[in-house]
Enzyme design. Structure first.
Site, PDB file in Angstrom:
ATOM      1  N   PRO A   1      -6.986  -7.767  -1.263  1.00 26.70           N
ATOM      2  CA  PRO A   1      -6.377  -7.299  -2.498  1.00 26.70           C
ATOM      3  C   PRO A   1      -5.042  -6.786  -2.409  1.00 26.70           C
ATOM      4  CG  PRO A   1      -7.780  -5.520  -1.841  1.00 26.70           C
ATOM      5  CD  PRO A   1      -8.157  -6.748  -0.926  1.00 26.70           C
ATOM      6  N   CYS A   2      -4.165  -7.773  -1.861  1.00 32.56           N
ATOM      7  CA  CYS A   2      -2.656  -7.319  -1.868  1.00 32.56           C
ATOM      8  C   CYS A   2      -2.022  -7.013  -3.206  1.00 32.56           C
ATOM      9  CB  CYS A   2      -1.700  -8.595  -1.185  1.00 32.56           C
ATOM     10  SG  CYS A   2      -2.017 -10.127  -2.141  1.00 32.56           S
ATOM     11  N   HIS A   3      -2.811  -7.254  -4.364  1.00 28.75           N
ATOM     12  CA  HIS A   3      -2.306  -6.816  -5.716  1.00 28.75           C
ATOM     13  C   HIS A   3      -2.257  -5.196  -5.968  1.00 28.75           C
ATOM     14  CE1 HIS A   3      -6.648  -7.426  -6.329  1.00 28.75           C
ATOM     15  NE2 HIS A   3      -6.532  -6.509  -7.051  1.00 28.75           N
TER      16      HIS A   3
END
Length: 362
Positions: free
Chosen positions: A125-127
């Site tokens: 989850p780089c978001h």
């Protein structure tokens, strides 16, 4: 390498990998050109579990992934991606936070570059990484998608926290479906205590037949405690006229298409989106998310960019939470309870269960 593509609410997703796990996830949402390599072989079964978990995630039913991953990158990049996977669902970290977690407190810029090279977004989850100023910063598939993913998580995470705190609640207090519909009009621009006073003034005579026959001025006097009583009397007359189409039979009304019923209700004099959706969820058992002042207040303070227009906000919530009447009923009950207990106009933040995620935008 094998690949599979499938449709999701955010566009087509392409998964690429081999027996060692998923190596790439691509999103074909028109934000960047996606090319299928001639070296990839179409697979029908290899990614079945990943596909199922991703669809559950987009439906707000999954908060973590349990998949075999095999991203290609340097040791440093893999270390960063591992830390990204530790960020809890619905929560945010800065590049500095990730730098500290990797043991490189001065490497925020390098962390940002590794974050941007993440080959398996969403699952890794780089978001959930934002700038030090708490602003959304670059995302390979555009900031709109990043915001959408964060909204999805924050909205569902908020309701999970509220559910854990308050348990299962029931709301709307009424002895009949028609009383519920009447209450939805009476509660406009007032509080529930005043609605209860107005309802008690019917002295057991509340029915569609009674409201049809009673004189408007007499009806207005009965509901005077709810405020704007003359206007609300006319609204109740109009509501009753609509209900007569179905012979005052709620079962007949429930048989109708949800969108048709909503259109009919919105065409009634004095009924707007909030009142219509309240009637649809609580009386007619149709899944429309109710947006009221409490919903606006709580989610603004938590950190959601709340749209000004009612319909835009309703669709934002329905995009995050699958259409389900019972879920919408419970969620609205949780909002009402939390707004009364903690998130008042002047908030009572001490011991508030949402403190862990609240942006406190008072």
């Amino acid at each position: 390498m094998n690949y599979e593509n499938f449709e999701t609410p955010i566009g087509k997703i392409i998964l690429i990998g081999d027996k060692n796990g998923i190596s790439q996830l691509l999103v074909d949402n028109k934000s960047k050109e996606i090319l299928i390599s001639n070296d990839w072989v179409k697979s029908e079964n290899q990614f079945a579990e990943a596909k199922a978990q991703l669809l559950e995630y987009f439906q707000g039913k999954r908060t973590r992934f349990d998949l075999k991953l095999n991203p290609k990158g340097t040791d440093f990049q893999k270390k960063v991606w591992t830390e990204l996977s530790k960020i809890p669902y619905g929560e945010l970290k800065s590049y500095k936070d990730i730098a500290m977690a990797t043991g490189n407190p001065k490497a925020a810029r390098a962390i940002g570059m590794a974050n941007n090279k993440n080959p398996i977004p969403i699952i890794v989850p780089c978001h959930r990484v934002i700038g030090a100023n708490k602003k959304l910063v670059g995302y390979a598939y555009g900031l709109e998608l990043k915001k959408r993913l964060l909204n999805l998580e924050l909205i569902n995470h908020t309701f999970e926290i509220l559910k854990a705190h308050y348990g299962k609640l029931n709301w709307w207090p009424a002895d009949s479906d028609f009383e519920m519909m009447v209450g939805a009009i009476l509660t406009q621009n007032t509080n529930w205590k005043n609605v209860e006073k107005a309802l008690s003034n019917f002295n057991g005579n509340l029915s569609p037949e009674y409201i049809e026959d009673v004189a408007p001025d007499e009806l207005a006097e009965i509901i005077r405690p709810s405020g704007y009583h003359n206007q609300k009397a006319l609204k109740l007359k109009s509501l009753t006229k609509w209900f007569k189409k179905y012979d005052y039979n709620i079962s007949e009304a429930k048989k109708q298409d949800a969108d048709l019923l909503r259109e009919e209700l919105l065409n009634i004099n004095g009924i707007g989106g909030e009142t219509a959706d309240s009637i649809l969820v609580y009386a007619l058992e149709k899944p429309f998310f109710v947006i009221d002042a409490y919903t606006r207040r709580i989610f603004h303070r938590v950190g959601i960019e709340v749209p000004d227009k009612y319909e835009d906000y309703r669709l934002l919530m329905e995009d995050a939470i699958p259409k389900n009447t019972k879920v919408y009923n419970l969620n609205h009950a949780l909002v009402v309870e939390h707004a009364k207990a903690f998130c008042q106009k002047k908030p009572l933040c001490d011991n508030c269960p949402l403190q862990v995620i609240c942006s406190k935008r008072i």
